[in-house]
Design an enzyme around this catalytic site. Structure first.
Site, PDB file in Angstrom:
ATOM      1  CB  SER A  58      63.143  12.504  16.316  1.00 38.05           C
ATOM      2  OG  SER A  58      63.521  12.491  17.672  1.00 38.05           O
ATOM      3  CG  LEU A  59      58.422  14.758  17.853  1.00 38.42           C
ATOM      4  CD1 LEU A  59      56.900  14.783  17.797  1.00 38.42           C
ATOM      5  CD2 LEU A  59      58.922  16.072  18.402  1.00 38.42           C
ATOM      6  CD  GLN A  86      62.177  19.072  20.464  1.00 34.92           C
ATOM      7  OE1 GLN A  86      62.120  17.877  20.710  1.00 34.92           O
ATOM      8  NE2 GLN A  86      62.503  19.953  21.372  1.00 34.92           N
ATOM      9  CG  HIS A  96      68.119  11.159  18.472  1.00 30.54           C
ATOM     10  ND1 HIS A  96      67.287  10.082  18.689  1.00 30.54           N
ATOM     11  CD2 HIS A  96      67.315  12.200  18.127  1.00 30.54           C
ATOM     12  CE1 HIS A  96      66.029  10.458  18.467  1.00 30.54           C
ATOM     13  NE2 HIS A  96      66.024  11.734  18.141  1.00 30.54           N
ATOM     14  CD  GLN A 111      62.735   7.706  18.290  1.00 30.00           C
ATOM     15  OE1 GLN A 111      62.533   8.164  19.406  1.00 30.00           O
ATOM     16  NE2 GLN A 111      61.929   7.911  17.274  1.00 30.00           N
ATOM     17  NE  ARG A 165      61.098  10.330  22.072  1.00 25.85           N
ATOM     18  CZ  ARG A 165      61.590  11.156  21.158  1.00 25.85           C
ATOM     19  NH1 ARG A 165      61.161  12.415  21.103  1.00 25.85           N
ATOM     20  NH2 ARG A 165      62.505  10.755  20.297  1.00 25.85           N
TER      21      ARG A 165
END
Length: 312
Positions: free
Chosen positions: A94-95, A9, A203, A252, A119
């Site tokens: 991440s994503l 992101q 996170h 995660q 998500r």
């Protein structure tokens, strides 16, 4: 050895994918498939905005994935490059880990889009707006960042969210704790702390409701076998077991993105060339982690043609 890596992101911007879609039917197919899977014209938001709609977490996450997969599909279909022949492993920030799994065949494109939409929605819903925040620590290594986070917490959540490179670590948690951390940076030998323009504290432990939502979603749509090893965010190690990766994707959501360690692990395994698909965010980080490594960012048709020529 070569790794294909996928951004997270923050790499979204209005106009993303427009040139690609105009030039390539393969890219258009990706955007149309994602639109159909989500039941919304995400491609129109990507192309035209408005910016505040694109930066919404539930739109930004599938948009960044769609853009990267479009670049990959054009490379494969029009550049004649086969992922398993061109890359030895994949990873994502991440994503981007979902994008990497999609690229490696663990999730279909439609399922990846739906999982990332969910998500994004779950992460946004986990914490009321204004309660959480994130900050980037410039000139901080992991040890300094951890010490600062512990000092600023004062009973609230204040955790290392992203260990990006040797000079940048991101903290996440309660807004008051993050603001305290920013005010204390100089005391900890850190150059500066910058509040990030994000809508939720990703996170960290405040994301537990989102982790629960993803656990449920991934039970219904588990990853399949993948064609290449994946370096997972929370372990910074190569992963080939779909069942274990399913658990790691849940971890995660609240866990630290161990990007610096992931890059070092790939380098130790013999990776000499990192190819970032769909962004120019990871490349500079990788360069700061290891200045000896080769990094190529691939976004435009020109980039795709140059890479296809190089590795074809």
């Amino acid at each position: 050895m070569r790794a294909f890596v996928f951004p997270g992101q923050g790499s979204q911007k209005v106009g993303m994918g427009v040139e690609l879609a105009a030039a390539s039917p393969a890219a258009r197919e990706v955007f149309e498939e994602v639109d159909d899977a989500l039941g919304q014209k995400l491609s129109a938001i990507m192309a035209e905005g408005p910016d505040d709609q694109l930066t919404l977490t539930e739109n930004a996450q599938p948009a960044i994935m769609a853009h990267a997969i479009a670049v990959l599909r054009v490379l494969e279909k029009e550049g004649g490059i086969v992922l398993t022949g061109a890359a030895d492993c994949v990873a994502g920030h991440s994503l981007g880990e979902y994008t990497a799994l999609c690229a490696a065949g663990a999730f279909s494109l439609a399922d990846t889009a739906r999982l990332l939409k969910l998500r994004g929605q779950a992460m946004q819903a986990a914490v009321p707006v204004g309660v959480g925040a994130m900050c980037a620590l410039i000139g901080a290594d992991l040890e300094k960042a951890q010490t600062l986070a512990d000092a600023a917490a004062e009973g609230q959540v204040c955790q290392v969210a992203n260990d990006n490179d040797p000079t940048q670590v991101v903290l996440s948690g309660h807004r008051e704790a993050i603001e305290r951390a920013i005010g204390m940076v100089k005391d900890h030998g850190i150059k500066r702390g910058v509040l990030l323009p994000v809508s939720a504290p990703f996170h960290c432990d405040l994301m537990q409701p989102a982790a629960d939502a993803m656990a449920e979603a991934l039970e219904k749509t588990p990853p399949r076998a993948f064609r290449l090893p994946l370096y997972a965010n929370v372990t910074a190690a190569a992963m080939e077991d779909p069942a274990q990766e399913q658990r790691l994707l849940v971890e995660q959501v609240c866990g630290r993105v161990r990007w610096r360690e992931s890059v070092l692990a790939m380098r130790a395994a013999g990776v000499e060339h990192f190819v970032e698909l769909g962004g120019k965010v990871l490349g500079p980080m990788i360069g700061r982690i290891d200045s000896e490594t080769k990094v190529t960012s691939v976004i435009s048709m020109d980039d795709i043609e140059a890479l296809a020529k190089e590795i074809g």
